[in-house]
Design an enzyme around this catalytic site. Structure first.
Site, PDB file in Angstrom:
ATOM      1  N   LYS A  61     -14.518 -54.263   4.009  1.00  0.00           N
ATOM      2  CA  LYS A  61     -13.926 -54.418   3.776  1.00  0.00           C
ATOM      3  C   LYS A  61     -12.466 -54.476   5.134  1.00  0.00           C
ATOM      4  O   LYS A  61     -11.935 -55.321   5.234  1.00  0.00           O
ATOM      5  CB  LYS A  61     -12.741 -53.876   2.660  1.00  0.00           C
ATOM      6  N   GLN A  70     -12.089 -45.910  -1.913  1.00  0.00           N
ATOM      7  CA  GLN A  70     -12.744 -46.275  -2.464  1.00  0.00           C
ATOM      8  C   GLN A  70     -13.419 -44.899  -3.676  1.00  0.00           C
ATOM      9  O   GLN A  70     -13.886 -43.426  -3.795  1.00  0.00           O
ATOM     10  CB  GLN A  70     -14.180 -46.286  -1.371  1.00  0.00           C
ATOM     11  N   ASP A  99      -5.221 -51.844  -5.286  1.00  0.00           N
ATOM     12  CA  ASP A  99      -6.155 -51.970  -5.709  1.00  0.00           C
ATOM     13  C   ASP A  99      -6.159 -52.098  -7.291  1.00  0.00           C
ATOM     14  O   ASP A  99      -6.829 -52.952  -8.375  1.00  0.00           O
ATOM     15  CB  ASP A  99      -7.054 -50.469  -6.368  1.00  0.00           C
TER      16      ASP A  99
END
Ligand code: NAD
Length: 284
Positions: free
Chosen positions: A51, A95, A118
C-alpha cells in the site's frame, strides 16, 4: 473462457488516480494516507508495504505507524485521534487483524468517518447499505469495477457470495444487491454449499480455504470471482477456487494472483483521493 484481468484494470485505475493527484496538487492538496500496523505478522507487513509503495507511485503522501504487538488499545486510539486531527491526512487505515487484546470495533469506530477510506466504520457501512454515497470497502469495490470493465451487469443475475465477513462477504453482497442482483450469502454454517453455488450465474468467493470451489460445484458458463488469498507451503499464492479444473467450465474467471488483489490496492488509492478532493481548499 475469458480471464478477468485485475492487474491490467488496476494499472489503468492507478494511472487515473495519479492524474487526479496531479490535479489536486495544482490546488495545493497532496492526498495523505496513514496506515496503522500493529504487531509483526509478515502478511500484514507485506500488505502495508504494498500500500505504501502504491501511494508513493501515485504521488500520495503516506505514513505507516508501526506498533509492537503488546501496545495498549489506548495508545492506538491516541494515534488515531492524532491522525483524525491532522489536516494533511485524508485517509486512515488500520491493518487487520489486530491482536486479541484489542477491540477491533472500538478502533474502527474511533476513525473519523470522513477519513475512513477502508469503509469499515459503521457510518460508512450504513450509508453503503442504504445505497448512499460513502466509502466502499476496497476489495468488493474492486470486484464491482472489474465486472463493469468486462460489461458484466449483475442486474437480475443469481449470485452466490461465499464468505460473510464484514470486510469481504457482507459488503460484496450489499453492492451486488444494490446493483439489483439476487444474492445468496453462504458461510461456514451453510448446509450444502454446492446446492447454492450450482444455482449461481456468478460466484464470488472470499473465504480463505484452498480448493473450496470445485468443478462439480459450478454450472457451465458461470462467472467466478475468486477473492481468497492462500499461501501454499511451497510459497505459491492461490485462491479459494480449484482453478485448474474449474476455469474451462466458466465464461469468465479471475486468476489468483492478478485478479481481485491488485484491484483492492487501486480502489484504496481511489478512496484516498476521493477523501482528499473533499478537503477544504487551502489558501496558496
Ligand atoms: P474471515 O476469516 O474474516 O471470514 C471468512 C468467511 O468465510 C466467514 O464468513 C466464514 O463463515 C466463511 N467460511 C469459512 N470457511 C468456510 C467454508 N468451508 N465454507 C463456506 N464458508 C466458509 O476472512 P476474510 O477477512 O473475509 O478473508 C477471506 C479471504 O479473502 C481470505 O483468503 C483473505 O486472504 C482474502 N482477502 C482477499 C483480499 C483481496 O484483496 N483479494 C482482501 C481481503 C481478504
Amino acid at each position: 473462457m475469458t480471464i478477468l484481468d485485475g492487474k491490467k484494470l488496476s494499472n489503468k485505475i492507478r494511472a487515473e488516480v495519479k492524474n487526479d493527484v496531479t490535479q489536486l496538487q495544482e490546488r495545493g492538496i497532496t492526498p495523505g494516507l496513514a496506515v496503522v500496523l500493529v504487531g509483526s505478522d509478515p502478511a500484514s507487513a507485506a500488505y502495508v508495504n504494498m500500500k505504501s509503495k502504491a501511494c508513493k507511485e501515485a504521488g500520495i503522501y503516506s505514513i505507516a505507524h508501526e506498533m509492537p504487538e503488546t501496545i495498549s488499545q489506548d495508545n492506538i486510539l491516541e494515534i488515531i485521534t492524532m491522525m483524525n486531527k491532522n489536516p494533511n491526512i485524508d485517509g486512515i487505515l488500520v491493518q487487520l487483524p489486530l491482536p486479541k487484546h484489542i477491540d477491533t470495533t472500538v478502533i474502527l469506530e474511533a476513525i473519523d468517518p470522513k477519513k475512513d477510506v477502508d469503509g469499515f466504520h459503521p457510518y460508512n457501512v450504513g450509508r453503503v447499505v442504504a445505497g448512499l454515497d460513502g466509502f466502499i470497502p476496497a476489495t468488493p469495490y474492486g470486484v464491482m469495477e472489474l465486472l463493469k470493465e468486462y460489461n458484466i451487469d449483475p442486474q437480475g443475475k443469481n449470485i452466490c457470495v461465499v464468505g460473510a465477513s464484514n470486510i469481504v462477504g457482507k459488503p460484496m453482497a450489499t453492492l451486488l444487491l444494490n446493483a439489483n442482483a439476487t444474492v445468496d450469502i453462504c458461510h461456514i454454517y451453510t448446509d450444502d454449499l454446492k446446492k447454492h453455488t450450482l444455482a449461481a450465474d456468478i460466484i464470488c468467493v472470499g473465504v480463505g480455504v484452498v480448493n473450496l470451489i470445485k468443478e462439480d460445484m459450478v454450472k457451465d458458463d458461470a462467472i467466478i470471482i475468486d477473492i481468497g488469498i492462500n499461501r501454499l507451503d511451497n510459497g505459491k499464492l492461490v485462491g479459494d477456487v480449484d482453478y485448474a479444473n474449474v476455469a474451462d467450465k466458466c465464461s469468465y474467471i479471475t486468476p489468483v494472483p492478478g485478479g481481485v488483489g491488485p484491484m483492492t490496492i487501486a480502489m484504496l488509492l481511489k478512496n484516498t483521493v476521493k477523501s482528499a478532493s473533499k478537503r477544504e481548499v487551502k489558501e496558496l
